[in-house]
Design a protein around this motif. Structure first.
Motif, PDB file in Angstrom:
ATOM      1  N   ILE A  31      -0.673  -7.409   5.286  1.00 41.95           N
ATOM      2  CA  ILE A  31       0.294  -6.389   4.894  1.00 41.95           C
ATOM      3  C   ILE A  31       0.815  -6.673   3.492  1.00 41.95           C
ATOM      4  CG2 ILE A  31       2.597  -5.480   5.402  1.00 41.95           C
ATOM      5  CD1 ILE A  31       1.935  -5.638   8.311  1.00 41.95           C
ATOM      6  N   ARG A  32       1.068  -7.971   3.229  1.00 35.58           N
ATOM      7  CA  ARG A  32       1.565  -8.318   1.901  1.00 35.58           C
ATOM      8  C   ARG A  32       0.533  -7.942   0.831  1.00 35.58           C
ATOM      9  NH1 ARG A  32       2.927 -14.183   2.032  1.00 35.58           N
ATOM     10  NH2 ARG A  32       3.385 -13.727   4.211  1.00 35.58           N
ATOM     11  N   ARG A  33      -0.734  -8.240   1.110  1.00 35.32           N
ATOM     12  CA  ARG A  33      -1.783  -7.915   0.131  1.00 35.32           C
ATOM     13  C   ARG A  33      -1.858  -6.417  -0.118  1.00 35.32           C
ATOM     14  NH1 ARG A  33      -7.412 -10.676   1.572  1.00 35.32           N
ATOM     15  NH2 ARG A  33      -8.279  -9.315  -0.039  1.00 35.32           N
TER      16      ARG A  33
ATOM     17  N   LEU B  64       1.160  -2.056  -7.330  1.00 35.08           N
ATOM     18  CA  LEU B  64       0.460  -2.089  -8.613  1.00 35.08           C
ATOM     19  C   LEU B  64      -0.147  -0.723  -8.934  1.00 35.08           C
ATOM     20  CD1 LEU B  64      -1.379  -5.535  -8.606  1.00 35.08           C
ATOM     21  CD2 LEU B  64       0.387  -4.733 -10.183  1.00 35.08           C
ATOM     22  N   PHE B  65      -0.728  -0.113  -7.908  1.00 35.39           N
ATOM     23  CA  PHE B  65      -1.361   1.197  -8.079  1.00 35.39           C
ATOM     24  C   PHE B  65      -0.330   2.225  -8.536  1.00 35.39           C
ATOM     25  CE2 PHE B  65      -2.556   5.299  -6.101  1.00 35.39           C
ATOM     26  CZ  PHE B  65      -3.770   5.501  -6.729  1.00 35.39           C
ATOM     27  N   VAL B  66       0.826   2.263  -7.846  1.00 34.74           N
ATOM     28  CA  VAL B  66       1.851   3.252  -8.177  1.00 34.74           C
ATOM     29  C   VAL B  66       2.344   3.043  -9.607  1.00 34.74           C
ATOM     30  CG1 VAL B  66       4.205   3.988  -7.661  1.00 34.74           C
ATOM     31  CG2 VAL B  66       2.585   3.631  -5.804  1.00 34.74           C
ATOM     32  N   LEU B  67       2.597   1.779  -9.973  1.00 29.56           N
ATOM     33  CA  LEU B  67       3.066   1.503 -11.337  1.00 29.56           C
ATOM     34  C   LEU B  67       2.021   1.960 -12.356  1.00 29.56           C
ATOM     35  CD1 LEU B  67       4.706  -2.011 -10.933  1.00 29.56           C
ATOM     36  CD2 LEU B  67       5.814   0.206 -11.280  1.00 29.56           C
TER      37      LEU B  67
ATOM     38  N   LEU C 118      -8.931  -1.692   6.183  1.00 30.06           N
ATOM     39  CA  LEU C 118     -10.155  -2.376   5.769  1.00 30.06           C
ATOM     40  C   LEU C 118     -10.048  -3.886   5.956  1.00 30.06           C
ATOM     41  CD1 LEU C 118     -11.060   0.347   4.712  1.00 30.06           C
ATOM     42  CD2 LEU C 118     -11.827  -0.770   2.643  1.00 30.06           C
ATOM     43  N   LEU C 119      -8.814  -4.406   5.829  1.00 31.56           N
ATOM     44  CA  LEU C 119      -8.656  -5.855   5.952  1.00 31.56           C
ATOM     45  C   LEU C 119      -8.487  -6.291   7.408  1.00 31.56           C
ATOM     46  CD1 LEU C 119      -6.181  -6.429   2.996  1.00 31.56           C
ATOM     47  CD2 LEU C 119      -8.553  -7.159   3.065  1.00 31.56           C
ATOM     48  N   SER C 120      -8.203  -5.336   8.284  1.00 32.20           N
ATOM     49  CA  SER C 120      -7.778  -5.713   9.636  1.00 32.20           C
ATOM     50  C   SER C 120      -8.955  -5.910  10.592  1.00 32.20           C
ATOM     51  CB  SER C 120      -6.876  -4.626  10.203  1.00 32.20           C
ATOM     52  OG  SER C 120      -7.687  -3.515  10.527  1.00 32.20           O
ATOM     53  N   ARG C 121      -8.590  -6.256  11.824  1.00 30.18           N
ATOM     54  CA  ARG C 121      -9.577  -6.439  12.883  1.00 30.18           C
ATOM     55  C   ARG C 121     -10.347  -5.140  13.135  1.00 30.18           C
ATOM     56  NH1 ARG C 121      -8.997  -6.072  18.538  1.00 30.18           N
ATOM     57  NH2 ARG C 121     -10.606  -7.258  19.601  1.00 30.18           N
ATOM     58  N   THR C 122      -9.610  -4.015  13.132  1.00 27.35           N
ATOM     59  CA  THR C 122     -10.277  -2.724  13.341  1.00 27.35           C
ATOM     60  C   THR C 122     -11.357  -2.497  12.296  1.00 27.35           C
ATOM     61  OG1 THR C 122      -8.124  -1.948  14.052  1.00 27.35           O
ATOM     62  CG2 THR C 122      -9.818  -0.296  13.742  1.00 27.35           C
ATOM     63  N   GLY C 123     -11.023  -2.820  11.037  1.00 24.12           N
ATOM     64  CA  GLY C 123     -11.996  -2.640   9.971  1.00 24.12           C
ATOM     65  C   GLY C 123     -13.255  -3.446  10.230  1.00 24.12           C
TER      66      GLY C 123
END
Lengths: 333, 303
Positions: A14-16, A23-26, A193-198
């Motif tokens: 979640i932190r990542r 960063l994207f929004v900025l 994408l980073l999770s178990r589901t991914g």
């Protein structure tokens, strides 16, 4: 090895994702504030397409189901939003999230049919869906207003906004309306994408039977992937309609194909790839125009030159590096 | 009764053309593992060549045969220049999963389609133009009433039937045809038994190019010719191939006629606006019962 095990223990996921999103929004805000109105509107289109391309990334790149019909699900999102806004006078901040539910339901129905199909059969079915869904608008004229379509827009910024940040141009306001939705979409996609589901969906993509042997119920997971992807597409379609018009001509078959093109160009397995591909697809015609201005061409030639150059670039990119622009450095998954 | 006959005849004549398009797609799919979205772009291009020849005073038949020849050359060139280098990259990690093997060539073929359409626009301008038919397009008159069946329809159906018979004979009775079927079945094994798979691949692109050019020549007299007119024909042809089973040429032909009849009956009895929804309905019903099309193979999985 360490890298893998740390991403399996997930508080950092979640932190990542949050870090990426901020960063994207900025990045978008800085870019948007330096742009002319025309390019601000183009940047809003990039964000809208980005959400839809993410749906292709999730569906095709991650879960391995090829779709040529995400434009139809965009149409579902767009029409739901437009109907809610014109018939019930809902504000777009309520109508857009509500219409996502509609797209999710449509996606579930399609997903149940699609889970049985593979490869070109799925491609064919989704292509016909992209062709057929917008024609419903002409069938039920009284509700959908046929080819004329329903006109909706992002309206004007509320008083507190203008008080705090000054009066934005209409194009800038379009960008600011789209940005929070794009940020949420990015955050969810990144988490997924980073999770178990991914990982589970990737295992289905790489080998259905092998995935089933490790205890993945692949038919059910394929339907889930379809629903999630439809929600992304629906959100994108709702925002796309808010540019001014919701009608059959706004969601043609070519739109679905553009989305797949963007996803493959950038690299179909990563979020960065989705963004790069979208930027290329949206801005390339402008860049080509810029270059062609230096040459004296007859009208017949200059009308078709951008299409010719971008098609040739597309072929070249795919032949030289089928993994896409962002795909080359992608080793882990 | 008149409406029924009219729907039946126009459906059969249109269906024959869709069968041809579907057959072209199936040949490339079996021979090269690619769903070729550029196919009707190639057809459009060779039809323009025929149109240019005819406008310069050549006879219809010169244009006709030159277009078929150009269509097959163009198909082979596209395979050699673009699709073959692409398929040689299959060993890279990205292309190792089935969905990507299907998706990446689709994107390449979309690029080819875009390039061909733009090129046609640059050379011949985008305005619609008519394309001549070799036979009159008025209905036969039988006993002072005009039948809904033209000699052009008759021409279409007979030439498509002849093509289908010839392709079947080619695949079943000739050595090259056998080699192509072997390649379709298993490229690796075919190569090991001495078949030049690069050659058979290019040949399947050439045959498909000629077949779709024929479809282009037969459909433009009723639909006019512009860089984009054949897009819809491709989608319908692809649907026909999926309905019939992409692995089966006979299925493609069957699918083509089914779609031709469905489209025609819906247009005559309901309204043209319902055509695409009905196509979707037919497609879903067929695929839910048989996920690989009516005449497609069994859905076998390997571990």
């Amino acid at each position: 090895m360490r890298d893998v095990s740390s991403s399996l223990k997930n508080p950092s996921i979640i932190r990542r994702s949050l870090r990426r999103t901020i960063l994207f929004v900025l990045f978008i805000l800085v870019l948007g504030s330096t742009f002319e109105p025309y390019n601000q509107a183009q940047l809003a289109v990039v964000l809208i397409y980005f959400i839809a391309v993410l749906s292709v990334t999730i569906l095709t790149g991650i879960s391995g189901q090829i779709s040529l019909g995400q434009g139809a699900l965009m149409a579902v999102g767009g029409y739901s939003t437009a109907l809610l806004m014109t018939n019930y006078q809902l504000s777009l901040w309520l109508a857009v999230p509500a219409s996502i539910v509609g797209a999710g339901i449509a996606g579930a129905l399609l997903g149940i049919a699609a889970a049985r199909l593979s490869g070109p059969y799925l491609a064919g079915t989704t292509l016909v869906i992209a062709l057929a869904i917008p024609t419903i608008a002409n069938r039920f004229m009284s509700v959908f207003k046929g080819d004329e379509g329903l006109s909706v827009d992002v309206g004007y910024p509320p008083a507190w906004f203008t008080k705090a940040f000054g009066e934005p141009t209409y194009e800038a306001w379009q960008l600011y309306v789209v940005l929070p939705f794009a940020a949420i979409a990015l955050f969810f996609a990144s988490n997924l994408l980073l999770s178990r589901t991914g990982r589970m969906w990737r295992s289905i993509r790489d080998h259905e039977t092998a995935a089933a042997l490790t205890g993945v119920n692949f038919s059910r997971q394929k339907i889930y992937a379809f629903i999630v992807a439809s929600i992304f597409a629906g959100l994108s379609g709702a925002l796309y309609g808010l540019r001014g018009l919701v009608g059959p001509s706004v969601y043609p078959v070519a739109l679905s194909l553009t989305l797949l093109t963007a996803a493959v160009l950038g690299g179909i397995r990563s979020i960065a790839g989705a963004f790069i591909g979208t930027v290329i697809v949206v801005f390339l015609p402008d860049w080509i125009d810029l270059v062609l201005k230096n040459f004296k061409l007859s009208e017949q030639v200059s009308n078709f030159m951008p299409a010719l150059i971008s098609s040739l670039l597309l072929i070249l990119t795919v032949v030289i590096n089928p993994a896409g622009v962002a795909g080359a450095r992608h080793r882990k998954h | 009764m008149d409406t029924f006959l009219a729907a039946l005849f126009s459906g059969t004549s249109r269906g024959a053309i869709y069968a041809l398009v579907a057959l072209g797609l199936v040949i490339v799919w079996r021979g090269a593992g690619v769903v070729n979205f550029a196919q009707m772009g190639q057809a459009m291009f060779s039809t323009y060549i025929a149109s240019a020849l005819i406008q310069n005073g050549n006879s219809y038949w010169v244009g006709f045969f030159v277009a078929l020849f150009a269509g097959s050359i163009l198909g082979a060139l596209l395979d050699i220049l673009i699709m073959r280098p692409l398929s040689n990259k299959k060993k890279t990690e990205l292309l190792s999963s089935e969905s990507m093997r299907a998706a990446v060539p689709v994107i390449a073929s979309l690029g080819i389609l875009g390039a061909l359409q733009a090129l046609a626009g640059i050379i011949w301008a985008a305005e619609e133009r008519g394309f001549p038919a070799p036979a009159p397009q008025e209905g036969f008159s039988v006993a002072s009433s005009i039948m809904p069946f033209t000699s052009f329809d008759l021409f279409v159906i007979s030439i498509v039937a002849a093509t289908l018979v010839m392709t079947t004979l080619f695949f079943k009775r000739t050595g090259v045809g056998l080699a192509m079927r072997a390649t379709a079945l298993n490229q690796e094994v075919a190569r090991l038994s001495g078949i030049r798979t690069n050659f058979t691949r290019a040949l399947s692109w050439a045959i498909s190019g000629a077949a779709s050019s024929l479809a282009g020549l037969l459909i433009t007299p009723t639909s006019n010719l512009s860089p984009n007119t054949l897009d819809l024909v491709l989608i319908i042809g692809f649907t026909a191939a999926v309905v019939g089973g992409l692995d089966s040429p006979a299925g493609a032909v069957l699918g083509g006629f089914i779609l031709g009849l469905v489209i025609s009956f819906v247009t005559f009895y309901l309204s043209p606006e319902d055509v695409f929804i009905s196509i979707l309905g037919v497609l879903l019903v067929v695929l839910i019962v048989k996920p690989r099309g009516i005449l497609g193979g069994k859905d076998a999985r390997r571990v």
